[in-house]
Enzyme design. Structure first.
Site, PDB file in Angstrom:
ATOM      1  N   HIS A 188      60.299  37.925  31.379  1.00  0.00           N
ATOM      2  CA  HIS A 188      59.300  37.593  30.374  1.00  0.00           C
ATOM      3  C   HIS A 188      59.612  38.469  29.170  1.00  0.00           C
ATOM      4  CE1 HIS A 188      54.827  37.778  28.930  1.00  0.00           C
ATOM      5  NE2 HIS A 188      55.559  36.974  28.182  1.00  0.00           N
ATOM      6  N   GLU A 225      52.777  44.683  33.316  1.00  0.00           N
ATOM      7  CA  GLU A 225      52.841  43.387  33.973  1.00  0.00           C
ATOM      8  C   GLU A 225      53.733  43.472  35.196  1.00  0.00           C
ATOM      9  OE1 GLU A 225      54.019  40.221  31.387  1.00  0.00           O
ATOM     10  OE2 GLU A 225      52.544  40.724  29.843  1.00  0.00           O
TER      11      GLU A 225
END
Length: 369
Positions: free
Chosen positions: A228, A175
């Site tokens: 995250h 990501e």
């Protein structure tokens, strides 16, 4: 202390408040709504002077990937000292964090989804995007290009840019983080960096991504840290964020203002939101409270914005969760096509007078961690 001894101080305070009316609300209580359906409107400001700041691209030493905005890295600093009107007291900086859930080529090809994302992003001046999963690197520029298409209600073209991290993660499912920002309101004031984990340690699934933003007008200045967490490791990763701030202070020497935001997974079975945490010391203020719902399918408060105490006087009290579903009249299927998260947001004054900032720090603000 007797009341009559306080009268001179009160008179001075009233005089200063009159002189600087509108630049700070010392008694304002931050009271975020659960879900906000009204977009925040960003001010588009112009001036007669600019100063260029060059921002270098970071090279990730582990894989040689450049972290770059992919566009012109020269930003204009707008100096209000020569403006015809002092805009500092009325200028705001709107900040948001948004997990847009597996953002890649498939989502970028969905015109309806991209339209919702673009309209949502335009509400904010700094938006920290998480869960970008596009190995081609084409989806994010496409989104920013869409954000910049058209004009606002005043006919002013949108002027957004971005900085993006390298691809992060322990598994093959990598990501990226990105900050999309309104160049008419803020500029990148430091080299974006990914937190270098200590030797022999691997506390984060995706190492936090940090950069300094400053307001073009005023004195808002803060290092942003985007995260995250891995759900099953949320507690440990949230606690580790305090160490990230301490590390950042060795890089951004003298900087005390930090905004830590993103999908913390800070609720449910992953994290006891009412329990203790290293990130809940007196040094920090949690702006997104436990009563707010940040996900589209549950009642959990996964997403957060946490600031260091020094930034507290800049908080206007306008904060919460932006419900794009209600704002744009989406049904359940359309909503989940956009994301399983709503963006969280907080608004900051772009300028706080030094005397007001010191008074605010010494008074009770009504904000609880």
């Amino acid at each position: 202390m007797k009341i009559r001894n306080l009268l001179p101080l009160l008179l001075i305070f009233m005089l200063l408040t009159t002189l600087f009316s509108g630049c700070i609300s010392l008694g304002e209580i931050i009271n975020g709504s659960d879900v906000n359906t009204s977009p925040n409107t960003s001010d588009n400001l112009t001036n007669n002077s600019n100063v260029s700041t060059n921002v270098s691209n970071e090279t990730n030493k582990s894989n040689g990937t450049n972290e770059t905005n992919g566009t012109n890295d020269t930003n204009e600093t707008k100096v209000c000292g020569i403006c015809g009107e002092d805009l500092r007291p009325t200028t705001r900086v709107n900040v948001s964090a948004f997990n847009i859930q597996i953002f890649g080529a498939s989502k970028a090809s969905n015109a309806e989804v991209m339209d919702v994302l673009a309209k949502t992003i335009r509400n904010y001046d700094i938006i920290g995007v998480q869960e970008i999963r596009d190995a081609s690197g084409e989806s994010l520029p496409k989104l920013v290009q869409l954000v910049n298409s058209g004009t606002d209600e005043n006919g002013t073209p949108y002027n957004y840019d971005y900085v993006v991290s390298s691809r992060l993660g322990r598994s093959s499912s990598k990501e990226q983080y990105a900050y999309i920002y309104n160049k008419d309101k803020v500029y990148v004031a430091s080299e974006p960096i990914t937190y270098p984990e200590p030797d022999g340690a691997d506390p984060f699934e995706r190492e936090p991504y940090m950069v300094t933003f400053r307001s073009n007008i005023g004195n808002f200045d803060a290092v942003f840290i985007l995260i995250h967490t891995k759900p099953d490791d949320a507690k440990a990763e949230i606690n580790e964020l305090n160490h990230v701030v301490e590390y950042a202070k060795t890089i951004y020497v003298g900087q005390e203002n930090y905004v830590i935001m993103g999908d913390f997974n800070a609720d449910g079975s992953y994290f006891n939101e009412s329990g203790s945490s290293d990130l809940k010391s007196e040094k920090y203020v949690w702006l997104i409270g436990n009563n707010m719902t940040t996900t589209t399918k549950t009642n959990n408060t996964y997403d957060r914005i946490v600031i260091t105490k020094s930034l507290e006087p800049y908080v206007t009290g306008n904060l919460g969760v932006y419900n794009y579903s209600a704002a744009y009249g989406l049904n359940a299927t359309q909503t989940t096509a956009v994301s399983d998260h709503y963006p969280v947001y907080a608004e900051f004054f772009a300028w706080v007078a030094e005397w007001g900032r010191m008074l605010f720090i010494k008074t009770e603000s009504g904000v609880s961690a």
